[in-house]
Write an enzyme that holds these catalytic residues in place. Structure first.
Site, mmCIF file in Angstrom:
data_model
loop_
_atom_site.group_PDB
_atom_site.id
_atom_site.type_symbol
_atom_site.label_atom_id
_atom_site.label_comp_id
_atom_site.label_asym_id
_atom_site.label_seq_id
_atom_site.Cartn_x
_atom_site.Cartn_y
_atom_site.Cartn_z
ATOM 1 N N SER A 59 -6.293 7.815 -2.844
ATOM 2 C CA SER A 59 -6.535 7.770 -1.395
ATOM 3 C C SER A 59 -5.987 9.027 -0.736
ATOM 4 O O SER A 59 -4.996 9.612 -1.192
ATOM 5 C CB SER A 59 -5.820 6.541 -0.840
ATOM 6 O OG SER A 59 -5.703 6.626 0.557
ATOM 7 N N TYR A 74 2.029 0.455 -0.319
ATOM 8 C CA TYR A 74 0.659 0.671 -0.803
ATOM 9 C C TYR A 74 0.441 2.156 -1.113
ATOM 10 O O TYR A 74 -0.012 2.522 -2.202
ATOM 11 C CB TYR A 74 -0.356 0.196 0.250
ATOM 12 C CG TYR A 74 -1.723 0.816 0.096
ATOM 13 C CD1 TYR A 74 -2.611 0.354 -0.858
ATOM 14 C CD2 TYR A 74 -2.115 1.905 0.883
ATOM 15 C CE1 TYR A 74 -3.860 0.946 -1.021
ATOM 16 C CE2 TYR A 74 -3.346 2.506 0.735
ATOM 17 C CZ TYR A 74 -4.222 2.018 -0.221
ATOM 18 O OH TYR A 74 -5.444 2.627 -0.379
ATOM 19 N N LYS A 99 -0.122 4.471 -4.808
ATOM 20 C CA LYS A 99 -1.174 5.458 -5.104
ATOM 21 C C LYS A 99 -0.536 6.749 -5.639
ATOM 22 O O LYS A 99 -1.005 7.327 -6.614
ATOM 23 C CB LYS A 99 -2.018 5.751 -3.859
ATOM 24 C CG LYS A 99 -2.879 4.584 -3.397
ATOM 25 C CD LYS A 99 -3.947 4.223 -4.423
ATOM 26 C CE LYS A 99 -4.715 2.964 -4.057
ATOM 27 N NZ LYS A 99 -5.524 2.406 -5.156
HETATM 28 C C1 UD1 Z 1 -5.768 2.953 5.687
HETATM 29 C C2 UD1 Z 1 -4.919 3.658 4.672
HETATM 30 C C3 UD1 Z 1 -5.788 4.210 3.575
HETATM 31 C C4 UD1 Z 1 -6.586 3.090 2.974
HETATM 32 C C5 UD1 Z 1 -7.427 2.438 4.057
HETATM 33 C C6 UD1 Z 1 -8.230 1.288 3.523
HETATM 34 C C7 UD1 Z 1 -2.875 4.881 5.238
HETATM 35 C C8 UD1 Z 1 -2.286 5.932 6.086
HETATM 36 N N1 UD1 Z 1 -4.186 4.733 5.356
HETATM 37 O O1 UD1 Z 1 -6.549 3.944 6.330
HETATM 38 O O2 UD1 Z 1 -5.004 4.798 2.592
HETATM 39 O O3 UD1 Z 1 -7.394 3.593 1.959
HETATM 40 O O4 UD1 Z 1 -6.560 1.966 5.090
HETATM 41 O O5 UD1 Z 1 -7.482 0.149 3.351
HETATM 42 O O6 UD1 Z 1 -2.204 4.232 4.498
HETATM 43 N N2 UD1 Z 1 -8.069 1.314 14.289
HETATM 44 C C9 UD1 Z 1 -8.198 0.829 15.575
HETATM 45 N N3 UD1 Z 1 -8.392 -0.506 15.748
HETATM 46 C C10 UD1 Z 1 -8.454 -1.381 14.707
HETATM 47 C C11 UD1 Z 1 -8.328 -0.878 13.392
HETATM 48 C C12 UD1 Z 1 -8.136 0.475 13.221
HETATM 49 O O7 UD1 Z 1 -8.143 1.580 16.547
HETATM 50 O O8 UD1 Z 1 -8.612 -2.590 14.941
HETATM 51 C C13 UD1 Z 1 -7.877 2.759 14.094
HETATM 52 C C14 UD1 Z 1 -6.588 3.102 13.374
HETATM 53 O O9 UD1 Z 1 -5.538 3.235 14.289
HETATM 54 C C15 UD1 Z 1 -6.981 4.410 12.695
HETATM 55 C C16 UD1 Z 1 -8.468 4.257 12.425
HETATM 56 O O10 UD1 Z 1 -8.919 3.222 13.268
HETATM 57 O O11 UD1 Z 1 -6.776 5.447 13.574
HETATM 58 C C17 UD1 Z 1 -8.775 3.887 10.983
HETATM 59 O O12 UD1 Z 1 -7.983 2.775 10.628
HETATM 60 P P1 UD1 Z 1 -8.213 1.939 9.272
HETATM 61 O O13 UD1 Z 1 -9.642 1.558 9.168
HETATM 62 O O14 UD1 Z 1 -7.208 0.839 9.248
HETATM 63 O O15 UD1 Z 1 -7.940 2.987 8.111
HETATM 64 P P2 UD1 Z 1 -6.702 3.994 7.881
HETATM 65 O O16 UD1 Z 1 -5.469 3.492 8.525
HETATM 66 O O17 UD1 Z 1 -7.174 5.354 8.229
#
Ligand code: UD1
Length: 344
Positions: free
Chosen positions: A127, A152, A156
């Site tokens: 990742s 997590y 990795k």
């Molecule tokens: C995380 C993990 C990544 C993992 C992936 C899939 C970290 C830093 N990142 O990615 O390694 O492969 O999950 O499980 O460990 N967001 C919102 N609202 C929501 C959900 C998300 O605004 O309800 C935003 C988050 O703040 C972020 C973006 O959307 O900025 C992406 O979030 P998310 O889909 O959870 O993935 P990552 O955190 O990037």
């Protein structure tokens, strides 16, 4: 038949899409999955798309005896793609032992048995989390890794180190580490897709569930970041494009196209898109509005990260192809299919 591939966690989101691409490329697939975050119905979806039902073993890769039996019952496995792992960042902070036990034991068991059963190639699901908050974007594979912000993420990084040590020890295996950015979307047939347990933690499943009315409102975690619109930036990669990267990685190892025994590739589009831009792309692609509100930042979020995929483009000959609109549409069609099936 090009070869026989063991896909661990093959009924999960990325595993099922990769199984489809492998079968469509002429590989025979054996899946092992413990159904902890997937369901048996995914086998039907794979069969509907490809016309082939992969061999399926229900079992846990943390149990080495289960793996011995699998290799004995399915001789001639040439490669392994290891998706089996626990993957929820938040859960890993409250249940670190579960994450270290699962993710590391699975990996160690597989690496241990590869030489015993003559398995040559190993593809590992890594990742972009290993990079932490990048000093600069787009990020290349040479960028330094940073201390993980969750157990997590730590698994990795540790897994990458374990694989490196095993390969360097003179083991006969080859390995490719694929560092995924943010996998989203679903197969265009809408026969398989992402099905998170409970309330989704990741952006796109939460977004599609909001659009269909299962959730009231999507919370955007922060609009005061140092980015053009204030929301975080990610590199959203279509899951079918991602799945195809595994096929070319295997072909490279099994076909001895490289002398390197261990290689690392970023698997992303090379484009950064903000959370707000992604919501906008969904609305444009589907014509469906997504009720959303801005809330506070989420702990541990990276501000901005996107891939430099040049190495994968040039060395693997792989490139992300799907447009963000098509990807959003595929996620939406899958969500609608779940509704039709009465799942959600
Ligand atoms: C995380 C993990 C990544 C993992 C992936 C899939 C970290 C830093 N990142 O990615 O390694 O492969 O999950 O499980 O460990 N967001 C919102 N609202 C929501 C959900 C998300 O605004 O309800 C935003 C988050 O703040 C972020 C973006 O959307 O900025 C992406 O979030 P998310 O889909 O959870 O993935 P990552 O955190 O990037």
């Amino acid at each position: 038949m090009k070869g026989k591939i063991l896909v661990t966690g093959g009924l999960g989101f990325i595993g099922s899409h990769t199984t489809v691409e492998l079968q469509q490329s002429g590989y025979e697939v054996v899946i092992i999955d413990n159904l902890s975050n997937s369901n048996i119905g995914v086998l039907d979806g794979i069969e509907k798309i490809t016309g082939i039902r992969p061999v399926f073993v229900e079992g846990d890769c943390t149990d080495i005896n289960t793996l011995h039996e699998l290799f004995k019952a399915n001789p001639g496995i040439n490669g392994i793609i290891n998706f089996a792992a626990s993957k929820a960042v938040g859960e890993s902070i409250v249940k670190p032992i579960l994450y270290y036990r699962n993710n590391l034991n699975i990996l160690i068991n597989l690496l241990d048995l590869m030489p015993v059963y003559g398995v040559k190639g190993f593809v590992f699901s890594s990742s972009c989390t290993v990079y932490g908050e990048p000093d600069a974007n787009p990020i290349t594979e040479d960028a330094p890794t940073k201390k993980a912000t969750s157990p997590y993420g730590a698994t990795k990084q540790m897994s990458e180190d374990i694989i490196t040590d095993v390969v360097n020890s003179g083991s006969p295996i080859k390995a490719i580490l694929l560092r995924y950015f943010n996998p989203i979307g679903a197969h265009p047939s809408a026969e398989i897709g992402e099905l998170p347990n409970g309330v989704p933690q990741n952006l796109v499943p939460y977004l599609t569930q909001t659009a269909i009315g299962v959730r009231k409102e999507l919370s955007v975690f922060g609009n005061d970041y140092d980015t053009p619109d204030g929301s975080c930036i990610r590199d959203f990669i279509n899951v079918v494009d991602l799945a195809k990267a595994h096929v070319v990685a295997l072909e490279r190892m099994l076909g001895d196209k490289s002398d390197d025994k261990l290689e690392v590739f970023n698997i992303g589009t090379g484009e950064g898109l903000s959370v707000l831009q992604l919501i906008n792309a969904f609305e444009t692609a589907t014509g469906v509005k997504v009720p959303h509100k801005i809330v506070g930042r989420r702990d541990g979020d990276i501000v901005k990260i996107w891939a430099d995929p040049k190495k994968a483009n040039e060395v693997l000959g792989w490139k992300a192809e799907a447009s963000i609109e098509d990807t959003m549409l595929s996620a939406w069609n899958w969500q609608k299919k779940l509704r039709e099936r009465g799942v959600m």
